[in-house]
Scaffold this motif. Sequence first.
Motif, PDB file in Angstrom:
ATOM      1  N   ILE A  37     -29.398 -71.400 111.258  1.00 30.05           N
ATOM      2  CA  ILE A  37     -30.695 -70.713 111.280  1.00 30.05           C
ATOM      3  C   ILE A  37     -30.562 -69.251 110.852  1.00 30.05           C
ATOM      4  O   ILE A  37     -31.410 -68.721 110.147  1.00 30.05           O
ATOM      5  CB  ILE A  37     -31.404 -70.850 112.664  1.00 30.05           C
ATOM      6  N   GLU A  38     -29.473 -68.600 111.239  1.00 27.93           N
ATOM      7  CA  GLU A  38     -29.294 -67.195 110.880  1.00 27.93           C
ATOM      8  C   GLU A  38     -29.075 -67.014 109.370  1.00 27.93           C
ATOM      9  O   GLU A  38     -29.426 -65.970 108.823  1.00 27.93           O
ATOM     10  CB  GLU A  38     -28.150 -66.586 111.687  1.00 27.93           C
ATOM     11  N   SER A  39     -28.536 -68.017 108.712  1.00 28.29           N
ATOM     12  CA  SER A  39     -28.372 -67.924 107.253  1.00 28.29           C
ATOM     13  C   SER A  39     -29.727 -67.942 106.552  1.00 28.29           C
ATOM     14  O   SER A  39     -29.835 -67.530 105.397  1.00 28.29           O
ATOM     15  CB  SER A  39     -27.487 -69.054 106.729  1.00 28.29           C
ATOM     16  N   GLN A  40     -30.754 -68.391 107.258  1.00 27.04           N
ATOM     17  CA  GLN A  40     -32.115 -68.342 106.723  1.00 27.04           C
ATOM     18  C   GLN A  40     -32.799 -67.032 107.112  1.00 27.04           C
ATOM     19  O   GLN A  40     -33.572 -66.477 106.334  1.00 27.04           O
ATOM     20  CB  GLN A  40     -32.928 -69.532 107.237  1.00 27.04           C
ATOM     21  N   HIS A  41     -32.531 -66.550 108.328  1.00 27.39           N
ATOM     22  CA  HIS A  41     -33.108 -65.270 108.767  1.00 27.39           C
ATOM     23  C   HIS A  41     -32.663 -64.138 107.848  1.00 27.39           C
ATOM     24  O   HIS A  41     -33.478 -63.330 107.418  1.00 27.39           O
ATOM     25  CB  HIS A  41     -32.670 -64.929 110.198  1.00 27.39           C
ATOM     26  N   ASN A  42     -31.377 -64.075 107.609  1.00 23.93           N
ATOM     27  CA  ASN A  42     -30.780 -63.034 106.754  1.00 23.93           C
ATOM     28  C   ASN A  42     -30.147 -63.760 105.578  1.00 23.93           C
ATOM     29  O   ASN A  42     -29.028 -64.252 105.709  1.00 23.93           O
ATOM     30  CB  ASN A  42     -29.706 -62.255 107.519  1.00 23.93           C
ATOM     31  N   PRO A  43     -30.857 -63.894 104.482  1.00 29.40           N
ATOM     32  CA  PRO A  43     -30.416 -64.759 103.377  1.00 29.40           C
ATOM     33  C   PRO A  43     -28.901 -64.706 103.136  1.00 29.40           C
ATOM     34  O   PRO A  43     -28.353 -63.669 102.779  1.00 29.40           O
ATOM     35  CB  PRO A  43     -31.201 -64.220 102.182  1.00 29.40           C
ATOM     36  N   ASN A  44     -28.265 -65.854 103.390  1.00 30.89           N
ATOM     37  CA  ASN A  44     -26.816 -65.919 103.285  1.00 30.89           C
ATOM     38  C   ASN A  44     -26.400 -67.344 102.889  1.00 30.89           C
ATOM     39  O   ASN A  44     -26.069 -68.164 103.752  1.00 30.89           O
ATOM     40  CB  ASN A  44     -26.177 -65.513 104.611  1.00 30.89           C
ATOM     41  N   PRO A  45     -26.438 -67.645 101.598  1.00 34.16           N
ATOM     42  CA  PRO A  45     -26.095 -68.999 101.156  1.00 34.16           C
ATOM     43  C   PRO A  45     -24.656 -69.387 101.459  1.00 34.16           C
ATOM     44  O   PRO A  45     -24.368 -70.555 101.729  1.00 34.16           O
ATOM     45  CB  PRO A  45     -26.368 -68.969  99.652  1.00 34.16           C
ATOM     46  N   LYS A  46     -23.750 -68.436 101.466  1.00 30.61           N
ATOM     47  CA  LYS A  46     -22.345 -68.729 101.763  1.00 30.61           C
ATOM     48  C   LYS A  46     -22.192 -69.208 103.208  1.00 30.61           C
ATOM     49  O   LYS A  46     -21.480 -70.183 103.486  1.00 30.61           O
ATOM     50  CB  LYS A  46     -21.482 -67.480 101.509  1.00 30.61           C
ATOM     51  N   LEU A  47     -22.876 -68.538 104.125  1.00 31.25           N
ATOM     52  CA  LEU A  47     -22.839 -68.950 105.526  1.00 31.25           C
ATOM     53  C   LEU A  47     -23.422 -70.351 105.674  1.00 31.25           C
ATOM     54  O   LEU A  47     -22.861 -71.198 106.387  1.00 31.25           O
ATOM     55  CB  LEU A  47     -23.597 -67.952 106.406  1.00 31.25           C
ATOM     56  N   MET A  48     -24.547 -70.621 105.008  1.00 31.61           N
ATOM     57  CA  MET A  48     -25.155 -71.947 105.071  1.00 31.61           C
ATOM     58  C   MET A  48     -24.170 -72.997 104.554  1.00 31.61           C
ATOM     59  O   MET A  48     -23.951 -74.024 105.198  1.00 31.61           O
ATOM     60  CB  MET A  48     -26.452 -71.987 104.264  1.00 31.61           C
ATOM     61  N   GLU A  49     -23.570 -72.720 103.438  1.00 28.30           N
ATOM     62  CA  GLU A  49     -22.613 -73.666 102.854  1.00 28.30           C
ATOM     63  C   GLU A  49     -21.433 -73.915 103.801  1.00 28.30           C
ATOM     64  O   GLU A  49     -20.954 -75.052 103.931  1.00 28.30           O
ATOM     65  CB  GLU A  49     -22.110 -73.145 101.512  1.00 28.30           C
ATOM     66  N   ASP A  50     -20.988 -72.883 104.473  1.00 23.76           N
ATOM     67  CA  ASP A  50     -19.841 -72.999 105.380  1.00 23.76           C
ATOM     68  C   ASP A  50     -20.101 -73.925 106.566  1.00 23.76           C
ATOM     69  O   ASP A  50     -19.172 -74.528 107.094  1.00 23.76           O
ATOM     70  CB  ASP A  50     -19.431 -71.623 105.913  1.00 23.76           C
ATOM     71  N   VAL A  51     -21.365 -74.025 107.014  1.00 20.36           N
ATOM     72  CA  VAL A  51     -21.650 -74.809 108.221  1.00 20.36           C
ATOM     73  C   VAL A  51     -22.249 -76.185 107.938  1.00 20.36           C
ATOM     74  O   VAL A  51     -22.445 -76.968 108.865  1.00 20.36           O
ATOM     75  CB  VAL A  51     -22.535 -74.032 109.223  1.00 20.36           C
ATOM     76  N   LEU A  52     -22.524 -76.476 106.676  1.00 21.13           N
ATOM     77  CA  LEU A  52     -23.086 -77.785 106.335  1.00 21.13           C
ATOM     78  C   LEU A  52     -22.015 -78.722 105.800  1.00 21.13           C
ATOM     79  O   LEU A  52     -21.160 -78.325 105.012  1.00 21.13           O
ATOM     80  CB  LEU A  52     -24.176 -77.649 105.266  1.00 21.13           C
ATOM     81  N   HIS A  53     -22.107 -79.968 106.205  1.00 20.90           N
ATOM     82  CA  HIS A  53     -21.263 -81.004 105.625  1.00 20.90           C
ATOM     83  C   HIS A  53     -21.808 -81.266 104.208  1.00 20.90           C
ATOM     84  O   HIS A  53     -23.021 -81.214 103.991  1.00 20.90           O
ATOM     85  CB  HIS A  53     -21.344 -82.277 106.477  1.00 20.90           C
ATOM     86  N   PRO A  54     -20.939 -81.547 103.245  1.00 24.47           N
ATOM     87  CA  PRO A  54     -21.419 -81.780 101.871  1.00 24.47           C
ATOM     88  C   PRO A  54     -22.425 -82.929 101.749  1.00 24.47           C
ATOM     89  O   PRO A  54     -23.201 -82.966 100.804  1.00 24.47           O
ATOM     90  CB  PRO A  54     -20.147 -82.105 101.088  1.00 24.47           C
ATOM     91  N   ARG A  55     -22.439 -83.833 102.722  1.00 22.32           N
ATOM     92  CA  ARG A  55     -23.351 -84.983 102.654  1.00 22.32           C
ATOM     93  C   ARG A  55     -24.533 -84.841 103.611  1.00 22.32           C
ATOM     94  O   ARG A  55     -25.180 -85.829 103.969  1.00 22.32           O
ATOM     95  CB  ARG A  55     -22.578 -86.261 102.927  1.00 22.32           C
TER      96      ARG A  55
END
Length: 150
Positions: A37-55
């Motif tokens: 959620i914080e990667s959306q609050h403060n735009p941070n695609p790298k953080l989002m990518e780090d916490v999501l499974h590729p699938r």
Amino acid sequence: MKNSTSIFLIILITTFKLQAQTAQDTIDINRVALAYIESQHNPNPKLMEDVLHPRLVKRSVFKNKTTKKDYVSEFFTENMIILAESYNIKGDKFPKNPRKDVKLLDISTKIASVKLIADTWIDYMHIVKTNGKWKVINILWQYNDINEHQ
């Protein structure tokens, strides 16, 4: 017979302890849900990518405005990374102190269920441990106001 029962209990307890989650797992699961959620609050695609499974698949149910029929929308890892980069670029999509309540619903050795309550929506998340790291693999969400699902 008494020795057999004792040995069985020792094996059972040892096995359970080896397979149970740790305090660090709980910390990591919380961190992953908040980073999402914080990667959306403060735009941070790298953080989002780090916490999501590729699938990852993120789903919700909406009503088609024309047909009035329900349909399931789906987003994938790539969509969420783009969202993290662009959704709140102007800083106007969330309140100054956004709500982000994480409730750990269940946890096992390699899987966990989490409820994330944000300002205007609820995310039910499945988080999986692969290669020693916890990652969000499924999200089912809805707006708090069901009328938003149009």
